[in-house]
Design a protein around this motif. Structure first.
Motif, PDB file in Angstrom:
ATOM      1  N   SER A  32       0.862  -1.196   0.000  1.00 40.23           N
ATOM      2  CA  SER A  32       0.000   0.000   0.000  1.00 40.23           C
ATOM      3  C   SER A  32       0.891   1.236   0.000  1.00 40.23           C
ATOM      4  O   SER A  32       1.165   1.825   1.047  1.00 40.23           O
ATOM      5  N   ASP A  34       0.621   4.277  -2.002  1.00 40.36           N
ATOM      6  CA  ASP A  34       0.131   5.619  -2.305  1.00 40.36           C
ATOM      7  C   ASP A  34      -0.855   6.159  -1.273  1.00 40.36           C
ATOM      8  O   ASP A  34      -1.337   7.277  -1.428  1.00 40.36           O
ATOM      9  N   HIS A  35      -1.180   5.378  -0.275  1.00 41.32           N
ATOM     10  CA  HIS A  35      -2.113   5.867   0.727  1.00 41.32           C
ATOM     11  C   HIS A  35      -1.862   5.127   2.044  1.00 41.32           C
ATOM     12  O   HIS A  35      -1.287   4.044   2.067  1.00 41.32           O
ATOM     13  N   TRP A  37      -3.313   3.063   4.579  1.00 39.11           N
ATOM     14  CA  TRP A  37      -4.493   2.237   4.824  1.00 39.11           C
ATOM     15  C   TRP A  37      -4.824   2.154   6.310  1.00 39.11           C
ATOM     16  O   TRP A  37      -5.995   2.047   6.694  1.00 39.11           O
ATOM     17  N   GLN A  59     -10.910   8.265  -2.734  1.00 42.04           N
ATOM     18  CA  GLN A  59     -10.307   7.516  -3.835  1.00 42.04           C
ATOM     19  C   GLN A  59     -11.225   7.412  -5.046  1.00 42.04           C
ATOM     20  O   GLN A  59     -10.832   6.896  -6.088  1.00 42.04           O
ATOM     21  N   TRP A 244      -7.340  -4.290  -2.043  1.00 37.94           N
ATOM     22  CA  TRP A 244      -7.051  -3.351  -0.976  1.00 37.94           C
ATOM     23  C   TRP A 244      -7.013  -4.089   0.350  1.00 37.94           C
ATOM     24  O   TRP A 244      -7.826  -4.977   0.572  1.00 37.94           O
ATOM     25  N   GLY A 249      -3.255   2.045  -4.586  1.00 39.38           N
ATOM     26  CA  GLY A 249      -4.441   2.854  -4.352  1.00 39.38           C
ATOM     27  C   GLY A 249      -5.438   2.652  -5.465  1.00 39.38           C
ATOM     28  O   GLY A 249      -5.049   2.514  -6.629  1.00 39.38           O
ATOM     29  N   THR A 252      -5.103   5.247  -8.301  1.00 47.62           N
ATOM     30  CA  THR A 252      -3.892   4.995  -9.081  1.00 47.62           C
ATOM     31  C   THR A 252      -4.125   3.893 -10.103  1.00 47.62           C
ATOM     32  O   THR A 252      -3.710   3.994 -11.267  1.00 47.62           O
TER      33      THR A 252
END
Length: 299
Positions: A32, A34-35, A37, A59, A244, A249, A252
């Motif tokens: 994970s 880009d973000h 979680w 998102q 996820w 992301g 993305t």
């Protein structure tokens, strides 16, 4: 919405962290990128419904299929009932997916019905993590019940790196009898035959009208490498999914799909249209915004 299109993520895990084996947490933290979680979780390791809802809203994801899993040998037991507070917080966005394990549940049809009565919109089977043959005749009453209920069956297809996985059960060929015997049931190959079986999954998607692929765990930019000349032929039967939190992301990945050169109808089908057909109980409404899509394209 992203780029003016409704977005459905058909493959999301949001379990209570206390129910997991350590390898699951390592996997989530590793992929994970880009973000954050964990921002959707409380200090005690339980998902915070409002925070998770806000994360997927930011998102651009309109509908989320939430997975449960009963796989003590690989990832842990992630009870279906733990998903219900998330669904109750926002039933328009969150939709729970049932899971059964023939080593743990009996009778199987009774447990499936219990989870459907609590709101399940699909059934996920994980032969690789749970260690069972998906073609076993013991499961055929389950498939018949899915036909009666009008819900799809999602299979983990392909390999898994989690300790305790039985990767031989990821072979899409093992699912063929069920696919042929229950043509009214939509079967979704989660991960699209990842690892050794991309070609087999692509063949079955083309050969069988009730077979689909979800893209969870597959970087969109690598789809041409995985499926080669088959990609243009199978793209119309793909469903967007991220796996996820083990993903850079959702936004993305949707943006990366948009750079593959799919025509507008195909891209819209992948990110939401196909899911609206495969998951009828989720009540997915397709919306598009021409002005939003134009603004996104012009950026």
């Amino acid at each position: 919405m992203i780029g003016g299109r409704t977005v459905v993520d058909v493959h999301v895990h949001a379990p209570r962290l206390s129910t997991l084996r350590p390898a699951w947490l390592d996997w989530a933290d590793t992929f994970s990128r880009d973000h954050d979680w964990r921002s959707a979780y409380r200090e005690n390791g339980d998902p915070e419904p409002a925070a998770l809802d806000a994360l997927f809203a930011e998102q651009g994801v309109d509908h989320v299929m939430l997975f449960s899993e009963y796989s003590p040998r690989a990832t842990g037991i992630q009870p279906f009932d733990d998903l219900l507070p998330l669904v109750q917080h926002n039933p328009q966005r969150f939709h729970p997916v049932a899971n059964i394990n023939p080593h743990l549940h009996f009778p199987l049809v009774g447990e499936l019905q219990r989870q459907v009565d609590l709101g399940a919109v699909a059934l996920k089977l994980h032969p690789v993590h749970a260690g069972f043959d998906p073609g076993d005749r013991e499961l055929f009453p389950v498939y018949a019940k899915c036909a009666e209920l009008g819900i799809p069956v999602i299979y983990h297809s392909g390999t898994s790196s989690f300790p305790g996985s039985r990767n031989k059960y990821g072979n899409p060929e093992l699912y063929l009898d069920a696919i042929d015997c229950f043509p009214e049931v939509n079967f979704v190959f989660a991960h699209g035959g990842r690892g050794w079986w991309y070609e087999a999954a692509a063949f079955l998607v083309q050969a069988k009208p009730n077979v689909w692929i979800d893209l969870a765990g597959l970087p969109p930019k690598k789809l041409p490498d995985y499926y080669g000349a088959s990609l243009p032929r199978i793209a119309s039967k793909m469903l967007f999914g991220t796996d996820w939190p083990g993903v850079p992301g959702p936004r993305t990945n949707v943006d990366a799909l948009g750079r593959l050169g799919f025509d507008e109808a195909t891209l819209a089908a992948v990110v939401a249209g196909n899911a609206s057909r495969v998951f009828p109980r989720a009540g997915i409404t397709l919306e598009t915004s021409t002005s939003t899509r134009k603004e996104t394209t012009d950026e």
